[in-house]
Scaffold this motif. Structure first.
Motif, PDB file in Angstrom:
ATOM      1  N   ALA A  46       0.834  -1.205   0.000  1.00  0.00           N
ATOM      2  CA  ALA A  46       0.000   0.000   0.000  1.00  0.00           C
ATOM      3  C   ALA A  46       0.872   1.260   0.000  1.00  0.00           C
ATOM      4  O   ALA A  46       0.544   2.252  -0.660  1.00  0.00           O
ATOM      5  CB  ALA A  46      -0.935   0.004   1.203  1.00  0.00           C
ATOM      6  N   SER A  47       1.976   1.228   0.727  1.00  0.00           N
ATOM      7  CA  SER A  47       2.865   2.392   0.753  1.00  0.00           C
ATOM      8  C   SER A  47       3.567   2.576  -0.585  1.00  0.00           C
ATOM      9  O   SER A  47       3.838   3.707  -1.011  1.00  0.00           O
ATOM     10  CB  SER A  47       3.892   2.262   1.882  1.00  0.00           C
ATOM     11  N   ILE A  48       3.865   1.484  -1.276  1.00  0.00           N
ATOM     12  CA  ILE A  48       4.470   1.563  -2.607  1.00  0.00           C
ATOM     13  C   ILE A  48       3.482   2.178  -3.590  1.00  0.00           C
ATOM     14  O   ILE A  48       3.827   3.060  -4.387  1.00  0.00           O
ATOM     15  CB  ILE A  48       4.909   0.167  -3.084  1.00  0.00           C
ATOM     16  N   ALA A  49       2.224   1.719  -3.526  1.00  0.00           N
ATOM     17  CA  ALA A  49       1.188   2.262  -4.404  1.00  0.00           C
ATOM     18  C   ALA A  49       0.966   3.743  -4.148  1.00  0.00           C
ATOM     19  O   ALA A  49       0.794   4.536  -5.084  1.00  0.00           O
ATOM     20  CB  ALA A  49      -0.112   1.484  -4.217  1.00  0.00           C
ATOM     21  N   ALA A  50       0.984   4.153  -2.876  1.00  0.00           N
ATOM     22  CA  ALA A  50       0.787   5.563  -2.533  1.00  0.00           C
ATOM     23  C   ALA A  50       1.940   6.420  -3.056  1.00  0.00           C
ATOM     24  O   ALA A  50       1.732   7.530  -3.551  1.00  0.00           O
ATOM     25  CB  ALA A  50       0.658   5.714  -1.021  1.00  0.00           C
ATOM     26  N   ALA A  51       3.158   5.910  -2.952  1.00  0.00           N
ATOM     27  CA  ALA A  51       4.317   6.641  -3.463  1.00  0.00           C
ATOM     28  C   ALA A  51       4.231   6.799  -4.975  1.00  0.00           C
ATOM     29  O   ALA A  51       4.517   7.870  -5.531  1.00  0.00           O
ATOM     30  CB  ALA A  51       5.610   5.918  -3.076  1.00  0.00           C
ATOM     31  N   ALA A  52       3.814   5.741  -5.656  1.00  0.00           N
ATOM     32  CA  ALA A  52       3.672   5.818  -7.112  1.00  0.00           C
ATOM     33  C   ALA A  52       2.586   6.820  -7.504  1.00  0.00           C
ATOM     34  O   ALA A  52       2.740   7.578  -8.474  1.00  0.00           O
ATOM     35  CB  ALA A  52       3.343   4.439  -7.677  1.00  0.00           C
TER      36      ALA A  52
END
Length: 236
Positions: free
Chosen positions: A54-60
């Motif tokens: 989820a944090s990776i998706a938010a960063a993207a």
């Protein structure tokens, strides 16, 4: 390192020795309109935890607001943690440690690719690179040991090769590679620097500039390959 028009660069793992130096070098060169640095220890929009999709998706999603990223470098890696170091023999294998190495060294970067490659431009030269390690080369393995680290970096090399093939269908000028930075004076290598040859232990700033020189020199046919800090191809 040069950006094309309005573009951004991304460094994942920007709190580590190499990642921090890469971020600083990209900012200093001024070739990109924006340089995004992400790390687990950073707050807010700069937070990215490789173990939390989820944090990776938010960063993207944050980067996708623009300008589009044309250079993404994953500068992360796990070799030891606390008293847990690389295995010297088969008897040292532990499933939990193996799983953690795979999670950080292979699965995390793959998830970064899952969310970040689609937001890169569909035309023009782009580079997506992940830091691997020479010990992840199966062909170059002469000493054995370090089972989990070697195997997880070998897995990363295979994942990146797959990504390069798939990404070529979306943008035929995308370059997806793994890079070996050499032995760099960081917390990752510090317990193992005793046997490093003179002149072969690089400070993070030098390592970052060497890696960016390699990235700058990559050509489209290089996609899917593995290169060292001198731009020499390493066999898988």
């Amino acid at each position: 390192m040069s950006g094309a028009g309005s573009a951004s660069a991304v460094v994942v793992g920007a709190s580590g020795g190499i990642g921090r130096a890469l971020e600083a070098a990209l900012i200093e060169e001024g070739a990109f309109d924006v340089v995004h640095g992400f790390a687990r220890s950073r707050p807010g929009s700069q937070h990215l935890d490789l173990l939390d999709e989820a944090s990776i998706a938010a960063a993207a999603a944050h980067v996708a607001r623009g300008p589009a990223p044309t250079c993404i470098i994953i500068a992360t890696g796990l070799l030891h943690s606390g008293e847990r170091g690389p295995e010297k023999a088969l008897r040292d294998l532990e499933p939990e440690w193996l799983a953690r190495l795979y999670a950080v060294n292979a699965i995390g970067p793959a998830l970064v690719a899952k969310h970040f490659l689609p937001i890169m431009p569909k035309t023009g030269r782009t580079v997506f690179a992940a830091l691997s390690a020479r010990v992840g080369s199966i062909n170059d393995n002469r000493l054995g040991g370090w089972h989990g680290y070697r195997a997880s970096k070998a897995a990363l090399n295979m994942l990146v090769r797959n990504l390069a093939i798939e990404e070529r269908r979306r943008n035929d000028r995308t370059i997806v590679v793994t890079l070996h930075p050499g032995t760099v004076d960081t917390t990752l290598s510090r317990p193992f620097q005793g046997n490093v040859q003179a002149g072969r232990l690089f400070d993070p700033e030098r390592a970052a500039l060497q890696l960016l020189d390699v990235v700058e020199g990559l050509k489209v046919p290089d996609s899917g390959k593995f290169f060292d800090f001198q731009g020499e191809e390493i066999p898988f």
